[in-house]
Design an enzyme around this catalytic site. Sequence first.
Site, PDB file in Angstrom:
ATOM      1  N   TYR A  82      -1.422  10.518  -0.125  1.00  0.00           N
ATOM      2  CA  TYR A  82      -0.170  10.639  -0.866  1.00  0.00           C
ATOM      3  C   TYR A  82      -0.448  11.357  -2.184  1.00  0.00           C
ATOM      4  O   TYR A  82      -1.408  11.031  -2.887  1.00  0.00           O
ATOM      5  CB  TYR A  82       0.422   9.253  -1.176  1.00  0.00           C
ATOM      6  CG  TYR A  82       1.631   9.342  -2.080  1.00  0.00           C
ATOM      7  CD1 TYR A  82       2.914   9.385  -1.552  1.00  0.00           C
ATOM      8  CD2 TYR A  82       1.485   9.442  -3.464  1.00  0.00           C
ATOM      9  CE1 TYR A  82       4.028   9.518  -2.373  1.00  0.00           C
ATOM     10  CE2 TYR A  82       2.586   9.581  -4.295  1.00  0.00           C
ATOM     11  CZ  TYR A  82       3.854   9.614  -3.738  1.00  0.00           C
ATOM     12  OH  TYR A  82       4.956   9.769  -4.552  1.00  0.00           O
ATOM     13  N   GLU A 102       6.916  15.465  -4.220  1.00  0.00           N
ATOM     14  CA  GLU A 102       6.046  14.544  -3.491  1.00  0.00           C
ATOM     15  C   GLU A 102       5.560  15.145  -2.180  1.00  0.00           C
ATOM     16  O   GLU A 102       6.327  15.760  -1.455  1.00  0.00           O
ATOM     17  CB  GLU A 102       6.885  13.281  -3.206  1.00  0.00           C
ATOM     18  CG  GLU A 102       6.170  12.184  -2.487  1.00  0.00           C
ATOM     19  CD  GLU A 102       7.119  11.015  -2.191  1.00  0.00           C
ATOM     20  OE1 GLU A 102       7.192  10.089  -3.014  1.00  0.00           O
ATOM     21  OE2 GLU A 102       7.785  11.033  -1.146  1.00  0.00           O
TER      22      GLU A 102
END
Length: 385
Positions: free
Chosen positions: A101, A189
């Site tokens: 991530y 993101e």
Amino acid sequence: MNLHEYQSKFRFEEFGIPIPHGKVAETPEEARQIAQEVGGPVVVKAQVLTGGRGKAGGVKLAATPEEAEQHARSILGMDIKGHIVRKVLVDPAANIEQEIYLGITNDRAARMPVIMCSAEGGMDIEEVNRVKPEAIIREHIDPLLGLRSYQINALASGIELPYPLWRQFQKIAACLYRCYMESDATLAEINPLIITAEGDLLAVDGKMSLDDNALFRHRDLAALRDTSAEPAVETQAREAGLSYVKLDGQIGCMVNGAGLAMATMDMTSIFGEADGIGPANFLDIGGGADADTVAAALRIILADPDVKAILLNIFGGITRCDEVARGVIAAFSEVHVKMPKVVRLVGTNEEEGRQLLQEANIPDMVTATTLSEAAQKAVAAVKGA
Ligand code: GDP
Ligand code: MN
């Protein structure tokens, strides 16, 4: 405003982040054609403005163009958490060794952006934060200094990224920060950023949220807005120049000025609390209150089936109350509203304004002088309805 995965990734690519080179399809046949061009296994992905598409069955691997077509047929039209799928992204499938991530958002408390990284990629970052907060490495970014390479190294070492990938990771994190800043984003993101079997980093999922207040200086980004994916009233409100936020109460509030709108919501919440009654929306109609604006606002309020009464709270400053009253009267003669309405007009020429309203004899309309009186009358009207 949120961007779709494909829009976010195409934007990432403009800033130098490696992404799979896929294309968007609106029909199963198109999906098949794209898979044919790709020439190997593909992944067919629902393009909806919500996360967790994988779990919902909106992300499927296909070995052949025929299979890609079948998957597209089942995914297009699918309802994922209330979002209907109208487009799929067909990407060359990646061979995933590990999912990471990597994301940047604003940390309001710290008053600066924060970059976050975790070896627990693929999962929702909120979920990781709940079950294993220590797995998220954070670095705050001083906007005057920018993201420094030692900070990126701290992330890489924090997630124990294999050393040969550090150079690529440096580049991707720096590009993501540039993309975030230059897009006036509130979120950029990559989840997951993957390590491929070939030993490269690749952004296979992307998400961006943009600051609506900065869109005026990003025409290209503003044009990406998918109005089919947002509630119709939000589109209407934006086009009429109104700021509208739907809430879950029963009193439709129409107010001029954001501060007055907030105060109106507070007052209706306070007086309605005991009976479970509250504001149905925030709506700021802006400075003037001409008939067209009031009529547009009325239509937006009435589109909400929960609304049982309307509360107009207008302060006539630059726009005089008699003008506002004429606007309100014209709007109510255009948009017929059967439910009770409470009108509070204060400011310049308020007497004349109130007089005009009374003479207009609008059915089910009462007037009020103070805000608490108006809020109480609106609550009583909902109770009576
Ligand atoms: P999300 O569920 O909405 O976050 O959608 P993602 O794009 O993140 O996809 C969900 C999951 O599908 C990823 O975490 C991966 O595990 C898997 N996935 C996505 N793309 C590929 C791919 O190209 N190859 C493989 N093998 N898996 C993929
Ligand atoms: Mn994802």
